[in-house]
Design a protein around this motif. Sequence first.
Motif, short mmCIF file in Angstrom:
data_model
loop_
_atom_site.label_atom_id
_atom_site.label_comp_id
_atom_site.label_asym_id
_atom_site.label_seq_id
_atom_site.Cartn_x
_atom_site.Cartn_y
_atom_site.Cartn_z
N VAL A 191 26.32 28.24 51.04
CA VAL A 191 25.63 29.48 51.40
C VAL A 191 24.25 29.53 50.75
O VAL A 191 23.25 29.89 51.39
N LYS A 192 24.20 29.12 49.48
CA LYS A 192 22.91 29.14 48.76
C LYS A 192 21.91 28.18 49.41
O LYS A 192 20.74 28.53 49.60
N MET A 193 22.38 26.98 49.77
CA MET A 193 21.46 26.01 50.37
C MET A 193 21.04 26.42 51.78
O MET A 193 19.96 26.06 52.24
N SER A 194 21.88 27.19 52.46
CA SER A 194 21.53 27.65 53.81
C SER A 194 20.34 28.61 53.79
O SER A 194 19.75 28.88 54.83
N VAL A 203 28.47 27.27 61.65
CA VAL A 203 29.92 27.05 61.68
C VAL A 203 30.39 26.91 63.12
O VAL A 203 29.99 27.67 63.99
N VAL A 204 31.25 25.92 63.34
CA VAL A 204 31.90 25.74 64.63
C VAL A 204 33.34 26.20 64.47
O VAL A 204 34.14 25.57 63.78
N ARG A 205 33.66 27.33 65.07
CA ARG A 205 34.99 27.92 64.91
C ARG A 205 36.06 27.08 65.60
O ARG A 205 35.81 26.40 66.59
N ALA A 267 25.40 34.58 60.82
CA ALA A 267 26.84 34.81 60.92
C ALA A 267 27.61 33.72 60.18
O ALA A 267 28.66 33.98 59.58
N SER A 268 27.09 32.49 60.20
CA SER A 268 27.75 31.38 59.52
C SER A 268 27.76 31.59 58.02
O SER A 268 28.78 31.35 57.34
N ALA A 269 26.62 32.04 57.47
CA ALA A 269 26.55 32.28 56.02
C ALA A 269 27.55 33.34 55.59
O ALA A 269 28.23 33.21 54.57
N ASN A 274 32.83 34.60 53.10
CA ASN A 274 34.17 35.18 53.17
C ASN A 274 35.24 34.13 52.86
O ASN A 274 36.25 34.43 52.21
N CYS A 275 35.02 32.90 53.33
CA CYS A 275 35.95 31.81 53.00
C CYS A 275 35.99 31.57 51.49
O CYS A 275 37.05 31.31 50.92
N ALA A 276 34.81 31.65 50.86
CA ALA A 276 34.75 31.47 49.40
C ALA A 276 35.53 32.58 48.70
O ALA A 276 36.24 32.33 47.71
N ASP A 277 35.40 33.81 49.19
CA ASP A 277 36.16 34.93 48.61
C ASP A 277 37.66 34.66 48.68
O ASP A 277 38.40 34.90 47.72
N GLU A 278 38.11 34.14 49.82
CA GLU A 278 39.53 33.86 50.01
C GLU A 278 40.00 32.76 49.06
O GLU A 278 41.10 32.83 48.51
N LYS A 279 39.16 31.75 48.85
CA LYS A 279 39.52 30.68 47.91
C LYS A 279 39.64 31.23 46.50
O LYS A 279 40.54 30.86 45.74
#
Length: 293
Positions: A191-194, A203-205, A267-269, A274-279
Amino acid sequence: MRRNSGGTPKARALGAELREVRKNAGYSLRDLAKELEVSHVRLQRYESGETVPTSEFVAAYITTLGAPAQTRDRLTNMARDADKLDWLSTATSGARKELTTLIEFERSASHITEVATGVIPGLLQTSDYARAVMQHLSLDEIETMVLMRVGRREVLMKPKAPHLTCFISEAALLESIGGHAVMAEQLRHVVKMSEWDNVDVRVVRIGATSLHPAHMGSFILFEFPKATPIVHMEQYHSSVSLHNPGTAKAYQDAVTNLHEVAMSPEASAEFIANCADEKENDIDDTPPRMAEV
């Protein structure tokens, strides 16, 4: 006699290795050119992969620098077919040489597009994540390779740095390679590098109802200011680099297709955060290990 069909994947890799041998021997380009009685411009073209040297010239180059016979034999063999458009490299060449080749492609590219379906793209990897990805190597090899991989990021900071576009499959984000803590840190780093001006992350869902290029596997497309693009693909025990103009065009079209399929950078960031929060929540929910009796 000189061969002019340079710019191929193997020619670029050969040039990078010649340059590394020269620098390790403490020679400047002009000093070596004087020893070999050729122009420094000619040597520069060899080291950039712009022109392919003969195997005889490579042998003289290596011998003058006093490098081991094993290096001379390997690079002279490499020069014999370095003008071929496509290059299949097996694991026998070594992981370090594979990474050296990628670094050379990145160094001269104007635009890099990586489609990552299994792991986070190398230019976006943290040290701990890279260690987890390389766990099949020996400890000494891992530390050397991690330093090289993380060091690759500097190419994005140089003047006239290439533009990096990464299409990352949702499946790669859901994995926890290295554990939940390592993966959470890795996702925060993406996210930071983005946020960098020359980095786009999309992101490709999963759950698509029609086939798209990311379903066919990972690849990296290197585009250069004045040369045919190179397509690089890594398999379990080998890699292939393609330089055919028709093939390159097909992969450029695939990238165009993925822009239509993938989420926007914004939207990808948000999705990756959110994925990081879940981890991180998974870290908190992990039960403590029982002490061994």
